[in-house]
Design a protein around this motif. Structure first.
Motif, PDB file in Angstrom:
ATOM      1  N   LYS A  83      33.670   6.817 -21.978  1.00  0.00           N
ATOM      2  CA  LYS A  83      33.523   5.354 -21.926  1.00  0.00           C
ATOM      3  C   LYS A  83      32.289   4.848 -22.672  1.00  0.00           C
TER       4      LYS A  83
ATOM      5  N   ASP B  88      44.977   2.927 -19.224  1.00  0.00           N
ATOM      6  CA  ASP B  88      43.834   3.489 -18.507  1.00  0.00           C
ATOM      7  C   ASP B  88      43.970   3.250 -16.999  1.00  0.00           C
TER       8      ASP B  88
ATOM      9  N   GLY C 271      42.617   7.546 -22.279  1.00  0.00           N
ATOM     10  CA  GLY C 271      42.552   6.388 -21.395  1.00  0.00           C
ATOM     11  C   GLY C 271      41.281   5.593 -21.594  1.00  0.00           C
ATOM     12  N   ALA C 272      40.135   6.286 -21.728  1.00  0.00           N
ATOM     13  CA  ALA C 272      38.869   5.586 -21.952  1.00  0.00           C
ATOM     14  C   ALA C 272      38.852   4.885 -23.305  1.00  0.00           C
TER      15      ALA C 272
ATOM     16  N   ARG D 173      36.927  10.765 -18.809  1.00  0.00           N
ATOM     17  CA  ARG D 173      36.962   9.300 -18.956  1.00  0.00           C
ATOM     18  C   ARG D 173      35.568   8.707 -18.786  1.00  0.00           C
TER      19      ARG D 173
END
Length: 288
Positions: free
Chosen positions: A171, A117, A109-110, A167
């Motif tokens: 990031k 995300d 997702g990140a 996440r």
């Protein structure tokens, strides 16, 4: 000129193993955890049958019965030792399943961002909107208590923790130089995540893993305490605490006390272990 991915900062396996062995003997948290694991693995072979009737009911702790006997004449020390294997086994498997599901989803997702995300975040927030124990109680009550169901439910309620933790750690790495170099080198998304990103957040996740094993043990004990976990006469710490509650009013305190102390000691050790891992991680970053 073809761009190359910068080497990650992982320590060689042999060096890590040697440091871990030294930590076990030098750090109280590691040593305590090693003792608990040793008791869970070897202890059941060295103590009495946890279901065996010894002839004397509600016997106070003595030289013969270190933790006394319960209302059925069973050795509480033997039951506490046997329960250590079950509680640790369920806690480790449930936390490992949460890592296997939550960590890749959080990293993906990140890395991808966008609608995918956002969807993962909304789903995880929906799970975390409910108190963890209340959510586990509702699911187990609907599906029925059994060891596989308990493991699945405890893992399910802990997946959002790893998803959001991974996440947030990934990031800042998405636009880092070594990730951009790996993209320029033509590495696939799966390869970049597996070889360049996830190894750099593994220590953070491992520190959380220790805490989650403690949470899993507490959830299992709480479910067993209210009758939705492991069923008696199976030796399990939470069920043993509940089994002796009524007898505490009459002075037989040892039935509930010793399994309760086992839960406390294990949970505190796992939390201290998590702190040691985090401190070690900060020290290693400071020495780079």
């Amino acid at each position: 000129m073809t761009a190359r991915a910068l080497p990650d900062r992982r320590t060689p396996t042999r060096g890590r193993s040697g440091r871990l062995v030294r930590k076990v003997f030098r750090t109280p948290a590691y040593l305590s955890m090693a003792i608990i694991v040793l008791v869970a693995l070897v202890g059941p072979f060295l103590v009495r049958d946890p279901l065996g009737f010894l002839g004397g009911t509600l016997t106070a702790p003595s030289a013969e019965f270190w933790f006394g006997t319960d209302q059925f004449g069973r050795d509480i020390f033997a039951r506490v030792v046997h329960a250590a294997r079950l509680d640790l086994w369920v806690g480790l498997i449930a936390a490992a399943l949460a890592v296997v599901v939550g960590m890749p989803l959080g990293a993906l997702g990140a890395y991808r961002g966008g609608a995918f995300d956002a969807l993962l975040l909304r789903v995880s927030e929906s799970f975390q909107a409910f108190p963890t124990l209340l959510l586990a109680l509702g699911i187990v009550a609907a599906l029925g208590p059994s060891i596989p169901i308990l493991i699945m439910v405890i893992a399910m309620v802990n997946v959002p923790v790893y998803l959001r933790l991974t996440r947030s750690a990934v990031k800042p790495l998405v636009d880092s130089d070594f990730v951009l170099a790996a993209r320029c080198a033509g590495k696939s998304q799966a390869t970049i995540l597996r070889r360049h990103i996830l190894p750099n957040v593994s220590e953070i996740v491992f520190a959380q893993f220790s805490v989650n094993v403690a949470w899993a043990i507490q959830i299992l004990a709480a479910l067993s305490f209210v009758g939705l976990g492991v069923k008696l006469p199976t030796a399990e710490w939470g069920a043993m605490v509940r089994d002796g509650i009524d007898y505490m009013y009459y002075g037989q305190w040892w039935i509930s006390l010793f399994p309760g102390l086992a839960i406390l000691a294990t949970v505190l050790t796992l939390n201290y272990l998590s702190d040691e891992i985090r401190h070690g991680e900060r020290d290693s970053i400071g020495n780079r």
